[in-house]
Design a protein around this motif. Structure first.
Motif, PDB file in Angstrom:
ATOM      1  N   GLN A  64      41.659 -78.209 108.636  1.00  0.00           N
ATOM      2  CA  GLN A  64      42.669 -77.530 107.611  1.00  0.00           C
ATOM      3  C   GLN A  64      43.713 -78.377 107.001  1.00  0.00           C
ATOM      4  O   GLN A  64      44.022 -77.974 105.931  1.00  0.00           O
ATOM      5  N   LYS A  65      44.009 -79.378 107.679  1.00  0.00           N
ATOM      6  CA  LYS A  65      45.016 -80.153 107.307  1.00  0.00           C
ATOM      7  C   LYS A  65      44.676 -80.990 105.991  1.00  0.00           C
ATOM      8  O   LYS A  65      45.244 -80.983 104.896  1.00  0.00           O
ATOM      9  N   VAL A  66      43.172 -81.269 106.219  1.00  0.00           N
ATOM     10  CA  VAL A  66      42.622 -82.019 104.863  1.00  0.00           C
ATOM     11  C   VAL A  66      42.525 -81.054 103.679  1.00  0.00           C
ATOM     12  O   VAL A  66      42.825 -81.546 102.681  1.00  0.00           O
ATOM     13  N   MET A  67      42.180 -79.776 104.110  1.00  0.00           N
ATOM     14  CA  MET A  67      42.027 -78.855 102.914  1.00  0.00           C
ATOM     15  C   MET A  67      43.390 -78.525 102.266  1.00  0.00           C
ATOM     16  O   MET A  67      43.343 -78.604 101.206  1.00  0.00           O
ATOM     17  N   ASP A  68      44.334 -78.441 103.101  1.00  0.00           N
ATOM     18  CA  ASP A  68      45.788 -78.153 102.618  1.00  0.00           C
ATOM     19  C   ASP A  68      46.166 -79.292 101.853  1.00  0.00           C
ATOM     20  O   ASP A  68      46.659 -79.062 100.785  1.00  0.00           O
ATOM     21  N   GLY A  69      45.811 -80.569 102.113  1.00  0.00           N
ATOM     22  CA  GLY A  69      46.530 -81.914 101.539  1.00  0.00           C
ATOM     23  C   GLY A  69      45.797 -81.999 100.258  1.00  0.00           C
ATOM     24  O   GLY A  69      46.347 -82.587  99.348  1.00  0.00           O
ATOM     25  N   ASN A  70      44.818 -81.445 100.154  1.00  0.00           N
ATOM     26  CA  ASN A  70      43.934 -81.880  98.886  1.00  0.00           C
ATOM     27  C   ASN A  70      43.976 -80.396  97.935  1.00  0.00           C
ATOM     28  O   ASN A  70      43.250 -80.376  96.882  1.00  0.00           O
ATOM     29  N   ARG A  71      44.915 -79.445  98.534  1.00  0.00           N
ATOM     30  CA  ARG A  71      45.039 -78.240  97.502  1.00  0.00           C
ATOM     31  C   ARG A  71      45.308 -78.638  96.336  1.00  0.00           C
ATOM     32  O   ARG A  71      46.456 -79.448  96.022  1.00  0.00           O
ATOM     33  N   VAL A  72      45.142 -78.103  95.168  1.00  0.00           N
ATOM     34  CA  VAL A  72      45.498 -78.265  93.786  1.00  0.00           C
ATOM     35  C   VAL A  72      46.425 -77.133  93.229  1.00  0.00           C
ATOM     36  O   VAL A  72      45.848 -75.859  93.412  1.00  0.00           O
ATOM     37  N   LEU A  87      34.036 -89.279 104.375  1.00  0.00           N
ATOM     38  CA  LEU A  87      35.379 -88.837 105.109  1.00  0.00           C
ATOM     39  C   LEU A  87      35.736 -89.198 106.553  1.00  0.00           C
ATOM     40  O   LEU A  87      36.488 -89.528 106.681  1.00  0.00           O
ATOM     41  N   ARG A  88      34.426 -89.407 107.252  1.00  0.00           N
ATOM     42  CA  ARG A  88      34.413 -90.079 108.676  1.00  0.00           C
ATOM     43  C   ARG A  88      35.060 -91.579 108.256  1.00  0.00           C
ATOM     44  O   ARG A  88      35.768 -92.015 109.278  1.00  0.00           O
ATOM     45  N   ILE A  89      34.320 -92.235 107.580  1.00  0.00           N
ATOM     46  CA  ILE A  89      34.295 -93.743 107.452  1.00  0.00           C
ATOM     47  C   ILE A  89      35.494 -93.939 107.164  1.00  0.00           C
ATOM     48  O   ILE A  89      36.415 -95.023 107.628  1.00  0.00           O
ATOM     49  N   ASN A  90      36.350 -93.260 106.244  1.00  0.00           N
ATOM     50  CA  ASN A  90      37.465 -93.978 105.585  1.00  0.00           C
ATOM     51  C   ASN A  90      38.683 -93.159 106.267  1.00  0.00           C
ATOM     52  O   ASN A  90      39.897 -93.373 105.891  1.00  0.00           O
ATOM     53  N   GLY A  91      38.373 -92.635 107.557  1.00  0.00           N
ATOM     54  CA  GLY A  91      39.518 -91.988 108.249  1.00  0.00           C
ATOM     55  C   GLY A  91      40.054 -90.865 107.687  1.00  0.00           C
ATOM     56  O   GLY A  91      41.065 -90.245 108.272  1.00  0.00           O
ATOM     57  N   THR A  92      39.596 -90.170 106.724  1.00  0.00           N
ATOM     58  CA  THR A  92      40.058 -88.644 106.395  1.00  0.00           C
ATOM     59  C   THR A  92      40.070 -87.665 107.464  1.00  0.00           C
ATOM     60  O   THR A  92      40.868 -86.769 107.639  1.00  0.00           O
ATOM     61  N   LEU A  93      38.909 -87.755 108.190  1.00  0.00           N
ATOM     62  CA  LEU A  93      38.576 -86.669 109.110  1.00  0.00           C
ATOM     63  C   LEU A  93      38.240 -87.430 110.570  1.00  0.00           C
ATOM     64  O   LEU A  93      37.035 -88.124 110.689  1.00  0.00           O
ATOM     65  N   PRO A  94      38.945 -87.297 111.400  1.00  0.00           N
ATOM     66  CA  PRO A  94      39.049 -87.660 112.865  1.00  0.00           C
ATOM     67  C   PRO A  94      37.894 -86.865 113.388  1.00  0.00           C
ATOM     68  O   PRO A  94      37.575 -85.633 112.900  1.00  0.00           O
ATOM     69  N   TYR A  95      37.164 -87.569 114.317  1.00  0.00           N
ATOM     70  CA  TYR A  95      36.218 -86.658 115.004  1.00  0.00           C
ATOM     71  C   TYR A  95      36.033 -87.261 116.203  1.00  0.00           C
ATOM     72  O   TYR A  95      36.457 -88.231 116.699  1.00  0.00           O
ATOM     73  N   THR A  96      35.258 -86.407 116.972  1.00  0.00           N
ATOM     74  CA  THR A  96      34.924 -86.689 118.499  1.00  0.00           C
ATOM     75  C   THR A  96      33.193 -86.736 118.620  1.00  0.00           C
ATOM     76  O   THR A  96      32.821 -85.843 118.077  1.00  0.00           O
ATOM     77  N   LYS A  97      32.933 -87.576 119.125  1.00  0.00           N
ATOM     78  CA  LYS A  97      31.258 -87.786 119.470  1.00  0.00           C
ATOM     79  C   LYS A  97      30.879 -87.516 121.068  1.00  0.00           C
ATOM     80  O   LYS A  97      31.506 -88.367 121.608  1.00  0.00           O
ATOM     81  N   VAL A  98      30.310 -86.809 121.229  1.00  0.00           N
ATOM     82  CA  VAL A  98      29.841 -86.048 122.418  1.00  0.00           C
ATOM     83  C   VAL A  98      28.564 -86.007 122.420  1.00  0.00           C
ATOM     84  O   VAL A  98      27.662 -85.246 121.979  1.00  0.00           O
ATOM     85  N   GLY A  99      27.563 -86.864 123.291  1.00  0.00           N
ATOM     86  CA  GLY A  99      26.069 -86.785 123.469  1.00  0.00           C
ATOM     87  C   GLY A  99      25.343 -86.980 121.917  1.00  0.00           C
ATOM     88  O   GLY A  99      24.334 -86.269 121.845  1.00  0.00           O
ATOM     89  N   GLY A 100      25.785 -87.777 121.254  1.00  0.00           N
ATOM     90  CA  GLY A 100      25.204 -87.864 120.023  1.00  0.00           C
ATOM     91  C   GLY A 100      25.694 -86.955 118.855  1.00  0.00           C
ATOM     92  O   GLY A 100      25.164 -87.025 117.856  1.00  0.00           O
ATOM     93  N   ILE A 101      26.440 -85.842 119.319  1.00  0.00           N
ATOM     94  CA  ILE A 101      26.813 -84.804 118.254  1.00  0.00           C
ATOM     95  C   ILE A 101      28.270 -85.117 118.022  1.00  0.00           C
ATOM     96  O   ILE A 101      29.137 -85.279 118.738  1.00  0.00           O
ATOM     97  N   ILE A 102      28.520 -84.930 116.519  1.00  0.00           N
ATOM     98  CA  ILE A 102      29.809 -85.082 116.259  1.00  0.00           C
ATOM     99  C   ILE A 102      30.435 -83.776 116.097  1.00  0.00           C
ATOM    100  O   ILE A 102      30.136 -82.977 115.449  1.00  0.00           O
TER     101      ILE A 102
END
Length: 63
Positions: free
Chosen positions: A49-57, A26-41
């Motif tokens: 929540q947008k991703v969850m709403d977008g995938n709601r069936v 999900l990170r690699i394909n750009g579905t989930l934007p993320y921030t990396k700080v000190g090696g922690i994502i």
């Protein structure tokens, strides 16, 4: 309760019920934007929540 602004990988996996590999995809394909700080994502809760709403069936009443 109110969700935090940012979640760590373990919290996201728990929330989305996905494996570490799926989360990485999900990170690699750009579905989930993320921030990396000190090696922690960190993930933006709003984006998750947008991703969850977008995938709601939506099922029909007869399903």
């Amino acid at each position: 309760g109110k969700l935090k602004k940012y979640l760590k990988s373990s919290e996201v996996m728990d929330l989305l019920q996905v494996s570490p590999g799926t989360l990485q995809n999900l990170r690699i394909n750009g579905t989930l934007p993320y921030t990396k700080v000190g090696g922690i994502i960190y993930y933006d809760t709003e984006e998750i929540q947008k991703v969850m709403d977008g995938n709601r069936v939506h099922h029909g009443l007869n399903s």
